[in-house]
Motif scaffolding. Structure first.
Motif, PDB file in Angstrom:
ATOM      1  N   ILE A 176       0.858  -1.179   0.000  1.00  0.00           N
ATOM      2  CA  ILE A 176       0.000   0.000   0.000  1.00  0.00           C
ATOM      3  C   ILE A 176       0.893   1.227   0.000  1.00  0.00           C
ATOM      4  N   HIS A 177       0.403   2.317  -0.557  1.00  0.00           N
ATOM      5  CA  HIS A 177       1.201   3.534  -0.691  1.00  0.00           C
ATOM      6  C   HIS A 177       0.475   4.693  -0.018  1.00  0.00           C
ATOM      7  N   GLY A 178       1.179   5.391   0.870  1.00  0.00           N
ATOM      8  CA  GLY A 178       0.606   6.581   1.486  1.00  0.00           C
ATOM      9  C   GLY A 178      -0.454   6.250   2.522  1.00  0.00           C
ATOM     10  N   GLY A 179      -1.516   7.055   2.536  1.00  0.00           N
ATOM     11  CA  GLY A 179      -2.532   6.931   3.580  1.00  0.00           C
ATOM     12  C   GLY A 179      -3.243   5.598   3.590  1.00  0.00           C
ATOM     13  N   GLY A 180      -3.466   5.040   2.393  1.00  0.00           N
ATOM     14  CA  GLY A 180      -4.106   3.737   2.320  1.00  0.00           C
ATOM     15  C   GLY A 180      -5.558   3.805   1.889  1.00  0.00           C
ATOM     16  N   PHE A 181      -6.285   2.713   2.173  1.00  0.00           N
ATOM     17  CA  PHE A 181      -7.685   2.559   1.840  1.00  0.00           C
ATOM     18  C   PHE A 181      -7.900   2.703   0.333  1.00  0.00           C
ATOM     19  N   GLY A 182      -8.407   3.806  -0.163  1.00  0.00           N
ATOM     20  CA  GLY A 182      -8.726   3.893  -1.590  1.00  0.00           C
ATOM     21  C   GLY A 182      -7.754   4.721  -2.390  1.00  0.00           C
TER      22      GLY A 182
END
Length: 394
Positions: A345-351
């Motif tokens: 995952i990259h950065g904040g995550g989720f979407g």
């Protein structure tokens, strides 16, 4: 001047007229290479400036008004005689410009009106921190046009962070601004937020046979705002149990000795997210050491372990329910790569976006495959740019 600069100058003169000394500004995007949700806890990160950027030209206009024209956006004007934050300008470019003017005034400069024309090839909504690039572009323009002492990359990044926090209304950390201000690949230690310790490395993944690819899911970030906020909130709730504000202040041994009490009081997810911090923070240092040693195999192995920690313990890949775009993207990317490369995952995550390190001979097929699933143009490869944000006279 390059052809690109000439085109910008032509546009500038068509909008605002010629006959003035012009400054060129460059501010790159960034990719988080290592350190998923460690910065806000005072931990370590590795981030890289990318070969996509904001470019612009600017000149003083002899007034107290800033006039800004940027590709794809309505031009606007801003009066510099009042630099107080305005609620109406939150989440706007005008708010960021006013905030940076306030910050540069604090360096002893006298704000003066100027005209600025900008263009950008940073993909919109891709999680590459175009907002930090904009802050730094405006800040470097003001530093150059307004007489005063040079501003260090760290000081400029901190000014940009404050502008985003106060004038834009987003409580961001410092990683985006500092990595874009420094350029190259940088290891940053946020234990002392007022004085982050950083070091740069001249490194190109292509020299080791890999490309850095990012795939964007194209989802609406606003639906996950509460999920994003819960990550630092739960980590810091653990720190608070020890009388601390951030997990970097809590020795792992103290955490280990109180796991049962923490689970009973705060719940398992807060404990898991704290565990991710300790695991990921160590993995950041190990990945930096691997990059410094040129050991790409060790780096990729550690990256896979980082991705697993984010998915299982930090839990910023999926938030339950039937919609799990980041998890689908990770699974599809791993399906294309098999046992080669690494995904996370990259950065904040989720979407938001996912990151993949792809063997060079498979880049085209990887991008074609991901675009086929996610939409044309949602996946692309990037190179590390050694230049941080700067402005200079043409």
């Amino acid at each position: 001047m390059s052809t690109f600069d000439t085109e910008l100058v032509d546009r500038f003169e068509a909008l605002y007229g010629g006959g003035r000394a012009l400054a060129h500004v460059h501010a790159p995007a960034r990719s988080e290479i290592a350190g998923n949700h460690t910065d806000h806890e005072g931990g370590h990160v590795v981030a890289g400036a990318l070969d996509v950027s904001i470019e612009g030209v600017a000149a003083l206009n002899g007034t107290s008004t800033v006039r800004v024209a940027s590709d794809g956006y309505e031009p606007f004007e801003l009066d510099l005689t009042d630099l107080e934050p305005r609620v109406a300008e939150q989440v706007s470019t005008a708010g960021l410009v006013r905030g940076m003017a306030h910050e540069l005034q604090l360096t002893g400069r006298t704000p003066q009106g100027f005209d600025l024309v900008m263009t950008s090839d940073i993909p919109g909504g891709s999680g590459l921190s175009s907002s930090a690039a904009l802050e730094l572009a405006v800040g470097r323009v003001m530093e150059t046009l307004w007489e005063g002492d040079p501003v260090t990359p760290t000081a400029m990044a901190q000014a940009a962070q404050r502008a985003e926090n106060v004038y834009f209304g987003k409580p961001c950390g410092l990683m985006d601004q500092l990595s874009e201000a420094l350029g190259g690949i940088a290891h940053i230690d946020f234990a002392d937020p007022a004085n982050p310790v950083s070091e740069k490395l001249d490194f190109d993944f292509a020299d080791k046979g890999y490309a850095l690819c990012l795939a964007y899911m194209g989802t609406d970030h606003s639906v996950s705002t509460a999920d994003y906020a819960a990550v630092p909130g739960e980590m810091q709730s653990v720190a608070a149990e020890f009388g601390c504000t951030r997990l970097c202040e809590v020795p792992i041994e103290d955490f280990d000795g109180h796991v049962n009490e923490l689970r009973a009081k705060l719940g398992d997810r807060a404990v898991l997210r704290a565990l991710h911090y300790y695991i990921e923070n160590r993995l950041v240092v190990e990945r930096w050491d691997a990059l410094c040693a040129g050991d790409i195999d060790a780096f990729l192995d550690l990256t896979r372990r980082s991705g697993a920690s984010s998915g299982m313990y930090l839990q910023n890949v999926a938030n339950g329910g039937t919609d799990q775009p980041a998890m689908v993207a990770l699974a599809l990317a791993e399906r294309l790569l098999g046992d080669e490369g690494a995904v996370r995952i990259h950065g904040g995550g989720f979407g938001g976006s996912i990151q993949a390190f792809v063997p060079l001979d498979r880049v085209d097929s990887f991008i074609a495959g991901m675009d086929g699933w996610l939409g044309e143009g949602n996946c692309r490869s990037y190179r590390i740019s050694n230049e941080g944000a700067y402005a200079q006279w043409l």
